[in-house]
Motif scaffolding. Sequence first.
Motif, PDB file in Angstrom:
ATOM      1  N   ASP A 170       0.819  -1.222   0.000  1.00 45.34           N
ATOM      2  CA  ASP A 170       0.000   0.000   0.000  1.00 45.34           C
ATOM      3  C   ASP A 170       0.853   1.273   0.000  1.00 45.34           C
ATOM      4  OD1 ASP A 170      -2.719  -1.101   0.270  1.00 45.34           O
ATOM      5  OD2 ASP A 170      -2.030  -1.809   2.218  1.00 45.34           O
ATOM      6  N   SER A 203      -2.758  -4.160  -3.465  1.00 46.33           N
ATOM      7  CA  SER A 203      -3.226  -2.962  -2.759  1.00 46.33           C
ATOM      8  C   SER A 203      -4.473  -2.431  -3.454  1.00 46.33           C
ATOM      9  CB  SER A 203      -2.147  -1.882  -2.789  1.00 46.33           C
ATOM     10  OG  SER A 203      -2.701  -0.667  -2.326  1.00 46.33           O
ATOM     11  N   TYR A 229     -15.481   0.083  -2.922  1.00 44.70           N
ATOM     12  CA  TYR A 229     -15.272   0.733  -1.635  1.00 44.70           C
ATOM     13  C   TYR A 229     -16.174   1.927  -1.446  1.00 44.70           C
ATOM     14  CZ  TYR A 229     -11.394  -2.368  -1.160  1.00 44.70           C
ATOM     15  OH  TYR A 229     -10.644  -3.498  -1.055  1.00 44.70           O
ATOM     16  N   ASN A 258      -3.596   3.927   3.798  1.00 46.23           N
ATOM     17  CA  ASN A 258      -4.650   3.384   4.669  1.00 46.23           C
ATOM     18  C   ASN A 258      -6.064   3.659   4.178  1.00 46.23           C
ATOM     19  OD1 ASN A 258      -3.011   2.277   6.662  1.00 46.23           O
ATOM     20  ND2 ASN A 258      -2.798   4.230   7.736  1.00 46.23           N
ATOM     21  N   HIS A 308      -8.561   0.761   3.019  1.00 38.30           N
ATOM     22  CA  HIS A 308      -8.675  -0.229   4.096  1.00 38.30           C
ATOM     23  C   HIS A 308      -9.533   0.311   5.242  1.00 38.30           C
ATOM     24  CE1 HIS A 308      -5.754  -2.957   2.367  1.00 38.30           C
ATOM     25  NE2 HIS A 308      -4.895  -1.970   2.231  1.00 38.30           N
ATOM     26  N   HIS A 309      -9.276   1.558   5.649  1.00 40.15           N
ATOM     27  CA  HIS A 309      -9.981   2.114   6.810  1.00 40.15           C
ATOM     28  C   HIS A 309     -11.446   2.427   6.479  1.00 40.15           C
ATOM     29  CE1 HIS A 309      -6.418   1.793   8.977  1.00 40.15           C
ATOM     30  NE2 HIS A 309      -6.181   3.046   9.342  1.00 40.15           N
ATOM     31  N   HIS A 357     -13.275   0.839   4.417  1.00 36.86           N
ATOM     32  CA  HIS A 357     -13.896  -0.477   4.385  1.00 36.86           C
ATOM     33  C   HIS A 357     -14.154  -0.989   5.809  1.00 36.86           C
ATOM     34  CE1 HIS A 357     -15.020  -3.959   2.096  1.00 36.86           C
ATOM     35  NE2 HIS A 357     -14.267  -4.738   2.830  1.00 36.86           N
TER      36      HIS A 357
END
Length: 315
Positions: free
Chosen positions: A45, A108, A230, A273, A276-277, A279
């Motif tokens: 990432d 990623s 996302y 991030n 990912h965050h 999500h």
Amino acid sequence: MPNATELLQADARGLARAAAIWRAGGLVALPTETVYGLGADARDDRAVARIFEAKGRPRFNPLIVHVESAARARDHVEWPEAAERVARAFWPGPLTLVLPLRAGAGLSPLVTAGLPTLAVRVPAHPVARALLAEFGGPLAAPSANPSGRISPTRAAHVMEGLGGRIEAVVDGGACGVGVESTILGLADGPVLLRPGGVPVEALEAALGAPVAARDEAGALSAPGQMRSHYAPAARVRLGATERRAGEALLGFGAVAGDLSLSETGDLVEAAANLFHHLHALDATGTEVIAVAPIPERGLGRAINDRLRRAAAERG
Ligand code: AMP
Ligand code: MG
């Protein structure tokens, strides 16, 4: 960030050094048969976030992933019969295929900009092939130029544009084609997403089927319009400095949250991030994800662009 960009020769020592830089999360530009690409480990990432930073890209648009062989491409994407046909005919070469991303592909989410599809190709340039073999993993690699500038076809062009912003350039001389790869969408019916080094007539001959032009194919095939993986189910509130009742808060810098994009206010970490965050907070079932203000500079512009679209994409 490096101060001096190393100029590596395309010999055993240079290849080993480039692979070591990639394994450590660094950026190395490499020659391909189209233009010089700015390569990073597509599974990392932070390394992929640094591509956007080095190029000064104002958006997280999806990147082409370069792999050693069709077998390695199949690690990351679903593989319909049509993909097999064109890959047999044109790989290695200047043809990029857009295919459904496989669950657990390990890339990623910044590489696909959260899309459920991946653009992948096997380059033909002998130095690119040697580098992929030495590294042994997938490389995300857009053109190695600052955003909005002419694509580089020599190592010296890369040095002029990105010197001091990336770890190294592998010198493979002048690129042969100078034209970008043809992008063929195969997630639905065959669609020409970008004309390039492989002519559409040759693709149609290999497929034994017509290839639709992008506008005939409808809005869903156009990158940037396709709904993201996302896009949160939650509503997104931007510029939040505190949590209101019932909200999940995504922090940044001094604004602490349920999760933080970067406690130290580091924009590369924040970009790494971001998907990912979003999500993770969405998965809590919260109705609203409030997001701390992100400065509108450097990578912050791309982060804010994505957040504004997440705020608009709901429903
Ligand atoms: P570049 O890497 O600069 O040669 O350009 C990448 C091109 O591939 C851009 O036009 C992207 O929009 C396109 N692209 C990358 N990934 C995807 C995808 N998943 N779906 C559709 N187009 C893509
Ligand atoms: Mg480009």
